[in-house]
Scaffold this active site. Structure first.
Site, PDB file in Angstrom:
ATOM      1  CB  SER A 104      -0.910  -0.006   1.248  1.00  0.00           C
ATOM      2  OG  SER A 104      -1.395   1.282   1.525  1.00  0.00           O
ATOM      3  N   PRO A 118     -10.250  -0.230   5.038  1.00  0.00           N
ATOM      4  CG  PRO A 118      -8.357  -0.841   6.240  1.00  0.00           C
ATOM      5  CD  PRO A 118      -8.822  -0.557   4.851  1.00  0.00           C
ATOM      6  CG  ASN A 178      -9.148  -0.449  -0.875  1.00  0.00           C
ATOM      7  OD1 ASN A 178      -8.989  -1.186   0.094  1.00  0.00           O
ATOM      8  ND2 ASN A 178      -8.878   0.849  -0.835  1.00  0.00           N
ATOM      9  CG  ASN A 179     -12.709  -6.110   0.394  1.00  0.00           C
ATOM     10  OD1 ASN A 179     -13.698  -6.766   0.660  1.00  0.00           O
ATOM     11  ND2 ASN A 179     -12.136  -6.176  -0.807  1.00  0.00           N
ATOM     12  CB  CYS A 199      -5.899   8.901   0.577  1.00  0.00           C
ATOM     13  SG  CYS A 199      -6.715   7.375   1.093  1.00  0.00           S
ATOM     14  N   GLY A 200      -7.404   7.691  -2.120  1.00  0.00           N
ATOM     15  CA  GLY A 200      -8.653   7.439  -2.829  1.00  0.00           C
ATOM     16  C   GLY A 200      -9.891   7.644  -1.997  1.00  0.00           C
ATOM     17  CG  HIS A 201     -11.233   5.410   0.717  1.00  0.00           C
ATOM     18  ND1 HIS A 201     -12.510   4.970   0.498  1.00  0.00           N
ATOM     19  CD2 HIS A 201     -10.421   4.423   0.262  1.00  0.00           C
ATOM     20  CE1 HIS A 201     -12.479   3.765  -0.037  1.00  0.00           C
ATOM     21  NE2 HIS A 201     -11.228   3.407  -0.195  1.00  0.00           N
ATOM     22  CD1 TRP A 204      -3.441   6.363   3.424  1.00  0.00           C
ATOM     23  CD2 TRP A 204      -2.422   5.068   4.931  1.00  0.00           C
ATOM     24  NE1 TRP A 204      -3.743   6.860   4.673  1.00  0.00           N
ATOM     25  CE2 TRP A 204      -3.126   6.089   5.616  1.00  0.00           C
ATOM     26  CE3 TRP A 204      -1.710   4.135   5.677  1.00  0.00           C
ATOM     27  CZ2 TRP A 204      -3.140   6.185   7.008  1.00  0.00           C
ATOM     28  CZ3 TRP A 204      -1.714   4.241   7.061  1.00  0.00           C
ATOM     29  CH2 TRP A 204      -2.417   5.247   7.710  1.00  0.00           C
TER      30      TRP A 204
END
Length: 532
Positions: A100, A382, A379-380, A221-223, A102
């Site tokens: 990752s 967190p 991507n599961n 970050c994608g989120h 991240w």
């Protein structure tokens, strides 16, 4: 004849031909060869690329054969994960590692913890690939070393049946080396920078590179919010740079994952070049949020477009970035995916706001109308509140069915008071089958969790700190850690062995014979764990 026996025979010829090598044992050298099957990172990349390609072909025939991985931020973490997988499941088949970006940013930068914005050193990603495979190769050497010691013991006892059994295990040994899906972020610069970075990662052993369509120097970050995508021409140049890197290094089966962040990205840094109506650039620009203007309304410095014979002005923010129309994310994702496969990507990655099977399926159904075999990496994450999300999904489904949900407060479904409820049990059942459901319904080939070992480390350290520095004292470690390690058969309870002490003793014996001073003697306190 087994590879092991072939190596012994070959080495007997090599060593026997040199009169000064009489103390070099052919079988010892053959064992060292067996314990080091992969001599370079490129050997690993070629081997694991073949595994991924075979797994992809198997998945095309049977949607239950999806693959999985957990993100690991250190070689030891990846090593322990694979040791545990072999222990519990007897095989590493269809179980990968994820690297990752991240976690590289948060945990592996010399600057210290950084946000996921490609601010960390470029070389730290390839370094982690190399570190992960160094630890996995050590896991092979350690396990095979144990088998060789068992083989010697069986021979010394004259137990030929046992010796044959151990020899069969050596001959059919399954390595801990598995594919790594490695995050190259947005390529860390232009296409040439992407190519150079890719070469480093492939040379370290990466057979699969995941790249996203964000602006390299604006990557988020994608989120998180603030994501800025690039036109397809820019992104596809980087996809081709990755392919050239694989081909140059002889990893012809290398796998490229094209990730689109368009579902949550409302901005672009560029207006795409249009060569003819309806081309990639024209479609990309069609999603821009624009306003129709008259020539007399045009201001100095305005950017204007001709759209169907009308003069329009794209809405530009104070940052200079251009804005997409609200509600176009789904459509842009589908377009991105189709065009990425057209540009040579092997797998797709779509980021979603919440983990719902139907949303992933809806987008992939559209992609598969054009590319029927299109496969997804999902991507599961967190970053999702899985408990709340699935309890709310269950609540909504029950409400739509007319089921009485008056006992539940939808906004408070995370509360522990609901943990033993019927709704919570139904939601957990949805979570349990989420990966299988997505693979069957949306053609998800690979499921990963980006940051799981980051969170498990934080959780375990919190529990140990609370107990050890509290009233439990040493019992906090003994009951909370060591006793569980012993009873669960965790390999690193023998931490000296895990760090290579027994391997070192083997080598000392190879080098010095009976004169070797070994660490694993009777006074080694690790012997207290020998019978577990």
């Amino acid at each position: 004849m087994s590879t092991y026996q072939e190596d012994i025979k070959a080495l007997e010829g090599v060593i026997g031909g040199n009169e000064f090598w009489n103390e070099i044992r052919p079988e010892a050298a053959a064992r060292m060869r067996q314990q080091n099957k992969f001599k370079t990172g490129l050997d690993i990349a070629r081997y694991t690329a073949d595994i991924m390609r075979a797994d992809m072909a198997e998945f095309d025939k049977d949607k239950t054969k999806y693959t999985q991985s957990l993100g690991c931020w250190h070689g030891f973490v990846g090593q322990q994960k694979l040791i545990s997988i072999k222990k519990h499941f007897g095989s590493t088949k269809r179980k990968y590692l994820y690297l990752s970006g991240w976690m590289v940013a948060a945990l592996r930068s010399e600057f210290g913890p950084l946000p996921d914005q490609s601010m960390h050193e470029k070389t730290s990603v390839a370094s982690l690939v190399n570190e992960l495979y160094t630890f996995l190769r050590q896991a092979d050497a350690r396990e095979l070393g144990g088998l060789f010691r068992e083989l010697d013991a069986a021979r010394e006892a004259g137990d030929e049946a046992k010796a044959k059994e151990i020899q069969d295990k050596v001959d059919n040994y399954e390595t801990h080396i598995v594919p790594i899906i490695a995050d190259i972020d947005a390529g860390f610069g232009n296409a040439e920078a992407t190519y150079l970075m890719a070469k480093q990662m492939i040379e370290a052993g990466a057979c699969c590179l995941q790249i996203e369509n964000q602006v390299a120097d604006e990557k988020q970050c994608g989120h998180q919010d603030g994501k800025v995508t690039v036109p397809h021409a820019d992104f596809h140049a980087k996809l081709r740079a990755l392919r050239y890197a694989f081909l140059e290094l002889g990893v012809d089966n290398g796998v490229i994952v094209a990730r689109t962040d368009s579902e949550g990205a409302g901005l672009t840094k560029e207006i795409a070049v249009v060569d003819q109506p309806g081309d990639q650039g024209d479609v990309y620009n069609s999603y821009l949020d624009v306003e129709e203007v008259n020539v007399e309304d045009v201001k100095n410095g305005d950017v204007l477009l001709n759209r169907d014979g009308k003069l329009v002005r794209p809405k530009r923010l104070a940052s200079g970035l251009y804005q997409f129309r609200q509600g176009t994310g789904h459509e842009r994702c589908v377009f991105d995916c189709i065009e990425a496969i057209n540009a040579g990507a092997d797998l797709l990655w779509i980021e979603t706001a919440v983990p719902t099977v139907h949303e992933i399926k809806d987008m992939m159904d559209e992609v598969r109308k054009v590319h029927p075999d299109a496969k997804l990496v999902y991507n599961n994450s967190p970053s999702f509140n899985w408990t709340l999300s699935f309890r709310q999904q269950t609540y909504d489904a029950w409400a739509a069915e007319g089921k009485d949900v008056s006992a539940y407060d939808r906004d408070r479904l995370m509360a522990a008071e609901y943990d033993d409820s019927e709704l919570a049990a139904a939601a957990d059942a949805r979570v349990r089958t989420f990966q299988a459901d997505c693979s069957r319904e949306a053609n998800v080939f690979h499921h990963l969790i980006t940051l799981p070992t980051y969170h498990t480390t934080a959780l375990s350290v919190d529990n140990l700190a609370k107990e050890y520095f509290g009233d439990e004292g040493m019992l906090g470690y003994v009951a909370g850690v060591q006793r569980k390690e012993i009873r669960q058969g965790i390999a690193c309870v023998k931490h000296q062995n895990m760090a290579g002490s027994d391997l070192g003793d083997d080598h000392k014996e190879y080098y010095a014979g009976d004169r070797a001073l070994k660490a694993g003697g009777a006074k080694n306190t690790s012997n207290q764990f020998n019978n577990i």
